[in-house]
Design an enzyme around this catalytic site. Structure first.
Site: not given
Length: 390
Positions: A215-216
């Site tokens: 993700s991030q």
């Protein structure tokens, strides 16, 4: 309600090969760190600084490791979590099963699990890192873990793998998951500026490794791979941050998404920090962005890409894996297209095409988490080889 999205794929980047040093305990100079016990931890990065008469440390990153009795893989693997998470994402599942750290160790990898700088066991400090933010329950229920109940994007209805049914309050596995959420540095750019050098310090300590980001953390993987391709043997970007250049918001219905604002969320396409483009860029303004006239399919967004002729990213290379029911599945083809346009030639590994169905964004915590990990291991074993082996 969180409806912003990021690039929807797990991307494995097979990068330049460097010769492996003899691994010994230590981790300095030409002798990379090698665990002498099954589990342990250390810190990398960080410095002391004095302000207002008070000396504190900042920039440090906590690293936990697991080492199998017999290491059979040529390179260790580093697991990096995403927004509001910590390394606990990989240490176990919220319904009590072993996590990816154990699964990869069982497959012969030495495994390193980090807490991002400024978060969890690395230590949070608003005075040093600036304001912090938190994810509310509703964000996770509607987009990450219980999306089948609120179909904000087309693939949401396919979600079926959260333990015990939809991931909402009252589901014991969801409650455990939400209790693991922590405050995170509100500035995404600040996080990149802090985590990128800490990851490089870790790789300099342990030697060449496979970097798995979720993700991030995808933005960290792109930047570190770009800056130190000699140390990143593959980048496994699990549903990386995106889409390219801009954020979007999901809203359901026929016109189920929209762009958020006019400013570029990721000025360099896949990161906020500069990348080594060829020809070089002096600022994000050197990258002209255009949007495709149409989406690749009705359940995909219209991609933002470079205008042709596109600049290349010579330090990045290849593969993309997508979960079937994740909000990232709406846009991972855009990340693939951006990488391909920049000469990176990404592979694609769509989990559904390998018989792995129903996963959402938090696939490492879902009921079939071992099957997803094994698919990743299979790709690594096929594509990433020890020095001297074709």
């Amino acid at each position: 309600m969180l409806r912003k999205a990021a690039a929807g794929a797990l991307t494995l980047l097979c990068l330049a090969t460097a010769s492996a040093s003899e691994a010994t305990e230590g981790g300095s100079g030409d002798t990379p760190f090698k665990p002498k016990q099954p589990a342990g931890y250390f810190f990398v990065g960080g410095r002391f600084a004095t302000a207002a008469g008070k000396t504190t440390a900042s920039g440090q990153m906590f690293v936990e490791y697991r080492a199998p009795a017999r290491v059979t893989q040529p390179y260790p693997i580093v697991l990096v979590h995403g927004t509001a998470q910590t390394g606990t994402n990989f240490l176990g599942t919220p319904d009590g099963r072993p996590g990816w750290a154990d699964r990869f160790a069982a497959k012969g990898f030495t495994v390193y699990v980090v807490d991002q700088v400024g978060r969890g066991r690395s230590g949070g400090d608003p005075e040093t890192y600036g304001p912090y933010a938190r994810l509310p329950v509703e964000d996770l229920e509607t987009v990450f873990t219980g999306q089948e109940r609120v179909p904000l994007y087309p693939q949401a209805k396919l979600h079926s793998q959260w333990p015990g049914g939809p991931g909402v309050r009252g589901n014991a596995a969801f409650d455990q998951f939400y209790l693991s959420q922590v405050p995170y540095i509100a500035s995404a750019l600040k996080s990149e500026e802090l985590v990128d050098p800490a990851l490089i310090a870790l790789l300099e300590k342990i030697g060449p490794a496979i970097l798995l980001t979720h993700s991030q953390a995808g933005v960290f993987g792109w930047a570190v791979s770009d800056q130190r391709p000699d140390l990143v043997k593959a980048h496994v970007a699990v549903e990386p941050n995106g889409p390219t250049f801009f954020d979007i918001r999901f809203k359901g219905g026929a016109d189920w998404y929209e762009r958020v604002g006019e400013a570029r969320a990721r000025p360099y396409g896949i990161t906020r920090v500069p990348l080594h483009f060829e020809p070089p860029v002096s600022s994000p303004a050197d990258l002209t962005v255009v949007q495709d006239d149409r989406a690749a399919a009705p359940d995909k967004i219209r991609c933002w890409l470079q205008a042709e002729p596109a600049r290349t990213l010579p330090n990045l290379a290849r593969v993309l894996v997508t979960a079937e029911a994740s909000f990232r599945a709406t846009m991972d083809d855009c990340t693939a297209a951006f990488l391909a346009q920049a000469g990176a030639k990404p592979d694609r590994l769509a989990l559904a095409e390998h018989g792995i169905h129903g996963n959402g964004h938090m696939m490492m915590l879902e009921s079939n988490s071992d099957a997803v990990a094994d698919a990743i291991v299979g790709w690594i074993e096929d594509r990433v080889h020890a020095p001297g082996r074709p």
